[in-house]
Design an enzyme around this catalytic site. Sequence first.
Site, mmCIF file in Angstrom:
data_model
loop_
_atom_site.group_PDB
_atom_site.id
_atom_site.type_symbol
_atom_site.label_atom_id
_atom_site.label_comp_id
_atom_site.label_asym_id
_atom_site.label_seq_id
_atom_site.Cartn_x
_atom_site.Cartn_y
_atom_site.Cartn_z
ATOM 1 N N SER A 129 59.645 -61.599 51.190
ATOM 2 C CA SER A 129 60.588 -60.475 50.832
ATOM 3 C C SER A 129 60.141 -59.939 49.329
ATOM 4 O O SER A 129 60.126 -60.907 48.411
ATOM 5 C CB SER A 129 61.997 -60.660 50.848
ATOM 6 O OG SER A 129 62.601 -59.544 50.581
ATOM 7 N N TYR A 142 69.660 -65.691 50.297
ATOM 8 C CA TYR A 142 68.294 -64.902 50.910
ATOM 9 C C TYR A 142 67.335 -64.755 50.096
ATOM 10 O O TYR A 142 65.882 -65.122 50.306
ATOM 11 C CB TYR A 142 68.800 -63.613 51.569
ATOM 12 C CG TYR A 142 67.523 -62.715 52.078
ATOM 13 C CD1 TYR A 142 67.362 -63.277 53.248
ATOM 14 C CD2 TYR A 142 66.886 -61.957 51.598
ATOM 15 C CE1 TYR A 142 66.079 -62.455 54.062
ATOM 16 C CE2 TYR A 142 65.758 -61.198 52.234
ATOM 17 C CZ TYR A 142 65.391 -61.464 53.540
ATOM 18 O OH TYR A 142 64.171 -60.830 54.060
#
Length: 267
Positions: A129, A142
Site C-alpha cells: 500500500s 495498517y
Amino acid sequence: MKKVVLITGGSSGIGKSVGEFLTQKGFIVYGTSRNSSKIKNHPFKLVSLDVNDTVTILKAVEEVILNEGRLDILINNAGMGITGPIEETPTNEMRKVFDTNFFGAIDVMKAVLPQMRAQKSGLIINVTSIAGYMGLPFRGIYSATKGALEIVTEAIRMEVKSFGIEVTNVAPGDFATNIASGRYHTPVFENSPYKQNYQSNLNLMDSHVDSGSDPIEMAKAIYKIINTSKPKIHYKVGDFMQKFSIVLKKILPDTVYEKMLMNHYKL
C-alpha cells in the site's frame, strides 16, 4: 504454455478484478477465499485458503500444483485494514492484522517457493500500500504492516534471485473496493480525547475509498509487471498526488512533511 496464477484474497475487490483480467488474457487463474464453496458463479477458480492457517495454505498450493503441474505467479493480495488511535486500539487486534497482512503473506511465499525453485522460475507480487511508505494518523498499524512487507520483499528478492525467481511489491493507493467493510475499527469512544479527530478522519478515509480509482487499474499494472522480464523492486499505482506524497517524504525535512500530513488530516 499458459501461466498458472494464484491470487490470495481473490473473491472480491482488487483480487477479483486482477483475476478476471488475467483470465481474459489467457492465464490459468486460481483465487483464494476462506469459504470458497459458498461463492457461486465466480469468473475464475477458487480454492479455500486462510492466510492465518498454514494447513490451508499448503493444501491450496498443493491443489493448484496437482491440477496444473506448475505454479508460475503468486499475487499476495489478501489483507485487512485497521483504524484507531494507537493508544485505544487493542493490541490483540493489532496482532491479528500483522498475522494477516505480514506473516500470512510470508507463509504463502514459503509455500510456493519450493515449486518455483524446482521450476527454476517464478514471480511473486506482494500487494502492499502507498500507506506503507508513511505513518498515517489513525492508520499507523495498517501502515506498519504494509511497510514491513515492503522491506521483507526487498530481502527475500535477493535471497531467491539465484533460483530464477523474481519478487516485487506493488503498492496501491485508494481504490473503490469493500476494504472498509472488512477492517477493524476501534470504536469512537464518547469520552475519548481523540473523539473529534478520529471521527473526522474515519469519515475522510471512507470518502477516499468510495471515490477511489477503479481496481481495473491495478489489474492492468500487475499484467504489465508480469510481462516485464526484469521487474523493479517497487511499483506504485494510484493518482498523482498519492504517488507524489512518497517523493515528497524523500525530499522534505521530516517536520515539514509531518506538518503537511497534519494539515491534510486537519490535526
